[in-house]
Design an enzyme around this catalytic site. Structure first.
Site, mmCIF file in Angstrom:
data_model
loop_
_atom_site.group_PDB
_atom_site.id
_atom_site.type_symbol
_atom_site.label_atom_id
_atom_site.label_comp_id
_atom_site.label_asym_id
_atom_site.label_seq_id
_atom_site.Cartn_x
_atom_site.Cartn_y
_atom_site.Cartn_z
ATOM 1 N N ARG A 48 -17.887 -22.817 -14.466
ATOM 2 C CA ARG A 48 -16.963 -21.982 -13.307
ATOM 3 C C ARG A 48 -16.947 -20.474 -13.522
ATOM 4 O O ARG A 48 -17.209 -19.845 -12.345
ATOM 5 C CB ARG A 48 -15.654 -22.483 -13.349
ATOM 6 C CG ARG A 48 -15.409 -24.039 -12.884
ATOM 7 C CD ARG A 48 -14.158 -24.473 -12.680
ATOM 8 N NE ARG A 48 -13.707 -25.650 -12.587
ATOM 9 C CZ ARG A 48 -13.406 -26.742 -13.521
ATOM 10 N NH1 ARG A 48 -12.954 -26.282 -14.743
ATOM 11 N NH2 ARG A 48 -13.475 -28.098 -13.156
ATOM 12 N N ASP A 97 -24.171 -28.020 -16.169
ATOM 13 C CA ASP A 97 -24.241 -27.750 -17.531
ATOM 14 C C ASP A 97 -25.039 -28.401 -18.254
ATOM 15 O O ASP A 97 -25.357 -29.653 -18.860
ATOM 16 C CB ASP A 97 -22.764 -28.841 -17.896
ATOM 17 C CG ASP A 97 -22.398 -28.606 -19.403
ATOM 18 O OD1 ASP A 97 -22.834 -28.021 -20.331
ATOM 19 O OD2 ASP A 97 -21.111 -29.333 -19.642
ATOM 20 N N THR A 146 -10.169 -38.308 -7.581
ATOM 21 C CA THR A 146 -10.728 -39.650 -7.989
ATOM 22 C C THR A 146 -11.514 -39.526 -9.076
ATOM 23 O O THR A 146 -12.126 -38.382 -9.484
ATOM 24 C CB THR A 146 -11.474 -39.959 -6.695
ATOM 25 O OG1 THR A 146 -12.327 -39.011 -6.397
ATOM 26 C CG2 THR A 146 -10.750 -40.566 -5.506
ATOM 27 N N ARG A 147 -11.706 -40.500 -9.877
ATOM 28 C CA ARG A 147 -12.761 -40.500 -11.080
ATOM 29 C C ARG A 147 -13.697 -41.664 -10.857
ATOM 30 O O ARG A 147 -13.074 -43.023 -10.800
ATOM 31 C CB ARG A 147 -11.748 -40.164 -12.488
ATOM 32 C CG ARG A 147 -10.911 -39.156 -12.291
ATOM 33 C CD ARG A 147 -10.229 -39.005 -13.402
ATOM 34 N NE ARG A 147 -10.912 -38.533 -14.727
ATOM 35 C CZ ARG A 147 -10.720 -38.348 -15.953
ATOM 36 N NH1 ARG A 147 -9.690 -39.129 -16.410
ATOM 37 N NH2 ARG A 147 -11.514 -38.088 -16.848
ATOM 38 N N GLU A 184 -6.153 -24.080 -15.001
ATOM 39 C CA GLU A 184 -5.704 -23.796 -13.689
ATOM 40 C C GLU A 184 -4.445 -22.595 -13.847
ATOM 41 O O GLU A 184 -4.843 -21.293 -13.240
ATOM 42 C CB GLU A 184 -5.073 -24.720 -12.939
ATOM 43 C CG GLU A 184 -5.964 -25.947 -12.578
ATOM 44 C CD GLU A 184 -6.198 -26.923 -13.751
ATOM 45 O OE1 GLU A 184 -5.511 -26.611 -14.670
ATOM 46 O OE2 GLU A 184 -6.821 -27.918 -13.473
ATOM 47 N N ASP A 215 -14.742 -30.020 -8.185
ATOM 48 C CA ASP A 215 -15.475 -30.953 -9.041
ATOM 49 C C ASP A 215 -16.195 -31.879 -8.179
ATOM 50 O O ASP A 215 -16.033 -32.266 -7.322
ATOM 51 C CB ASP A 215 -14.262 -31.580 -9.821
ATOM 52 C CG ASP A 215 -13.879 -30.449 -10.967
ATOM 53 O OD1 ASP A 215 -14.017 -29.564 -11.014
ATOM 54 O OD2 ASP A 215 -12.833 -30.925 -11.490
ATOM 55 N N ASP A 260 -16.499 -35.135 -8.682
ATOM 56 C CA ASP A 260 -16.100 -36.611 -8.711
ATOM 57 C C ASP A 260 -14.817 -36.753 -7.614
ATOM 58 O O ASP A 260 -14.448 -37.857 -7.477
ATOM 59 C CB ASP A 260 -15.762 -37.298 -10.169
ATOM 60 C CG ASP A 260 -15.008 -36.295 -10.933
ATOM 61 O OD1 ASP A 260 -14.726 -34.923 -10.431
ATOM 62 O OD2 ASP A 260 -14.259 -36.794 -11.666
HETATM 63 C C1 UGA Z 1 -9.502 -32.487 -14.950
HETATM 64 C C2 UGA Z 1 -9.681 -31.397 -13.904
HETATM 65 O O1 UGA Z 1 -9.455 -32.003 -12.531
HETATM 66 C C3 UGA Z 1 -10.640 -30.562 -13.912
HETATM 67 O O2 UGA Z 1 -10.829 -29.719 -12.906
HETATM 68 C C4 UGA Z 1 -10.713 -30.005 -15.347
HETATM 69 O O3 UGA Z 1 -12.033 -29.385 -15.510
HETATM 70 C C5 UGA Z 1 -11.111 -31.201 -16.309
HETATM 71 O O4 UGA Z 1 -9.659 -31.928 -16.047
HETATM 72 C C6 UGA Z 1 -10.776 -30.651 -17.731
HETATM 73 O O5 UGA Z 1 -10.174 -31.367 -18.567
HETATM 74 O O6 UGA Z 1 -11.075 -29.358 -18.033
HETATM 75 P P1 UGA Z 1 -11.076 -34.550 -14.993
HETATM 76 O O7 UGA Z 1 -11.645 -35.652 -13.932
HETATM 77 O O8 UGA Z 1 -10.535 -35.187 -16.325
HETATM 78 O O9 UGA Z 1 -10.688 -33.263 -14.324
HETATM 79 O O10 UGA Z 1 -12.606 -33.840 -15.528
HETATM 80 P P2 UGA Z 1 -14.282 -34.086 -15.164
HETATM 81 O O11 UGA Z 1 -14.280 -34.654 -13.596
HETATM 82 O O12 UGA Z 1 -14.866 -35.226 -15.874
HETATM 83 O O13 UGA Z 1 -14.894 -32.664 -14.986
HETATM 84 C C7 UGA Z 1 -14.703 -31.568 -14.162
HETATM 85 C C8 UGA Z 1 -15.844 -31.111 -13.801
HETATM 86 O O14 UGA Z 1 -16.730 -30.548 -14.815
HETATM 87 C C9 UGA Z 1 -16.754 -32.233 -12.892
HETATM 88 O O15 UGA Z 1 -17.462 -31.390 -11.975
HETATM 89 C C10 UGA Z 1 -17.941 -32.345 -13.895
HETATM 90 O O16 UGA Z 1 -19.221 -32.932 -13.466
HETATM 91 C C11 UGA Z 1 -17.992 -31.270 -14.810
HETATM 92 N N1 UGA Z 1 -18.279 -31.429 -16.327
HETATM 93 C C12 UGA Z 1 -17.801 -32.356 -16.855
HETATM 94 C C13 UGA Z 1 -19.437 -30.687 -16.969
HETATM 95 O O17 UGA Z 1 -19.785 -29.709 -16.252
HETATM 96 N N2 UGA Z 1 -19.487 -30.983 -18.367
HETATM 97 C C14 UGA Z 1 -18.917 -31.750 -19.032
HETATM 98 O O18 UGA Z 1 -19.339 -32.079 -20.098
HETATM 99 C C15 UGA Z 1 -17.989 -32.624 -18.387
HETATM 100 MN MN MN Z 2 -12.672 -35.471 -12.308
#
Ligand code: UGA
Ligand code: MN
Length: 357
Positions: free
Chosen positions: A194, A152, A335-336, A307, A219, A221
């Site tokens: 994606r 990103d 996991t986060r 999704e 993802d 994390d």
């Molecule tokens: C949840 C879901 O598990 C994600 O698949 C979904 O994309 C996300 O919500 C959402 O709100 O859209 P969550 O743990 O809250 O996941 O989200 P993150 O892990 O912070 O982000 C999902 C993925 O997007 C990660 O691989 C992260 O590296 C990436 N990401 C996040 C970006 O590429 N840019 C950003 O600004 C934030």
């Molecule tokens: Mn996540």
């Protein structure tokens, strides 16, 4: 020293055997022979030890060979320690028993192992390299996996480029920035990334007959068990499984009756058509190619609906293939990583070296 005894015996025979004794006869001769024997003994032992070390198995290579593949027999990397009747053995796996004792059947051509394409959106932050390191350590153990890492960002970063070059994985490095207006709390993340991965996949396969392949959104994390990849590898259209630590519960899972998904065990927005996290499904390459318009949408997408909005375009609930023992095992965890505390980072008197973290 496995070989010590058998190798020592003939040497002794030659030096102190009956033939030698008869030729010399006397006591003096015997003591000369004895003293010679004791002078030679340490050297004989050294030779034996060296021979023994030589015949031991060589050390395993640094890069471990992949553990998991649905095709047990014949493939070098197809060792399956978890599947030998232990507590992890699931039903429906009996056909995968290894055939160690019986006579070897003539070698049969193996069907090609479907490639797993893992699309990982990622963005710059203090924990990014740590997350990617964990992910690469997992992926490196999975046979025939192609990692599509999508930054990103407006350009490929040095950190990720260097990291990927050393990761020892087949990979593709893409980038696309999320428009500023979408970088707000409550809005879906990683939509553009994606989609960039999907576009790359479709372009790569547009001119050839689709090789067997499976797409999975990984993802950066989450935590992935190796068994998960073994499960998803056999996806025919769209497969699903439980996800741990998500939706305000210990896990969410598809409810399965007679091998079909009939509903969702979830504590959050149970009205979602597919109440499943991004980490809870995989799609065959064939389905991705035959639905060229299926993408993640910004417009009209509500929080948590990414999704469902995507899956609605390519499948139905009835069609879903339940994995992980009819969706009764958690093989992936949402996991986060906690935000790191950098409160004590210096403004002045910086370190004398610049270190990438
Ligand atoms: C949840 C879901 O598990 C994600 O698949 C979904 O994309 C996300 O919500 C959402 O709100 O859209 P969550 O743990 O809250 O996941 O989200 P993150 O892990 O912070 O982000 C999902 C993925 O997007 C990660 O691989 C992260 O590296 C990436 N990401 C996040 C970006 O590429 N840019 C950003 O600004 C934030
Ligand atoms: Mn996540």
């Amino acid at each position: 020293m496995r070989s010590g005894v058998p190798r020592l015996a003939p040497l002794r025979g030659r030096r102190g055997g009956p033939g030698v004794r008869e030729a010399g006869g006397g006591c003096a001769m015997k003591s000369v022979l004895f003293s010679r024997f004791f002078i030679l003994l340490p050297w004989i032992l050294i030779v034996i030890i060296m021979l023994d070390v030589d015949t031991r198995k060589p050390a395993p290579p640094l890069t471990p060979r992949p553990y998991f593949s649905p095709y047990m027999a014949g493939r070098g990397g197809a060792r399956l320690p978890l599947r030998k009747g232990g507590p992890e053995s699931g039903p429906g796996r009996s056909s995968q028993k290894s055939n160690e004792s019986g006579p070897h059947p003539p070698p049969q051509p193996e069907p090609p192992l479907p490639t797993i394409y893992a699309i990982t959106p990622t963005y710059s932050r203090p924990v990014q390299k740590a997350e990617l390191t964990r992910l690469a350590n997992t992926f490196r153990q999975v046979a025939q996996l192609h990692w599509i890492l999508v930054e990103d960002a407006a350009a490929r970063s040095e950190l990720v480029s260097r990291f990927l070059a050393r990761a020892g994985l087949p990979s593709t490095h893409l980038h696309v920035p999320t428009p500023r207006r979408y970088k707000r709390p409550g809005l879906p993340r990683a939509t553009e990334q994606r989609n960039a991965g999907l576009t790359w996949l479709r372009q790569r396969h547009q001119h050839q007959r689709a090789q067997p392949g499976v797409l999975f959104f990984a993802d950066d994390d989450n935590t992935y068990s190796l068994e998960l990849f073994q499960e998803m590898r056999t996806t025919r259209k769209v497969s699903v499984w439980p996800v741990g630590l998500v939706g305000g519960r210990r896990y969410e899972r598809p409810l399965v009756e007679n091998g079909k998904v009939v509903g969702w065990y979830t504590g959050w927005r149970a009205d979602r058509p597919f109440a499943i996290d991004m980490a809870g499904f995989a799609v065959s390459l064939q389905v991705i190619l035959s639905n060229p318009k299926a993408v993640f949408k910004r417009h009209g997408s509500q929080p948590g609906m990414q999704e469902s909005d995507f899956l609605k375009q390519i499948t139905t609930v009835e069609e879903l293939e339940p994995k992980a023992s009819n969706c009764t095992k958690v093989l992936v965890w949402h996991t986060r990583t906690e935000k790191v505390n950098l409160a004590n980072e210096p403004k002045y008197h910086l370190d004398t070296v610049k270190i990438e973290v």
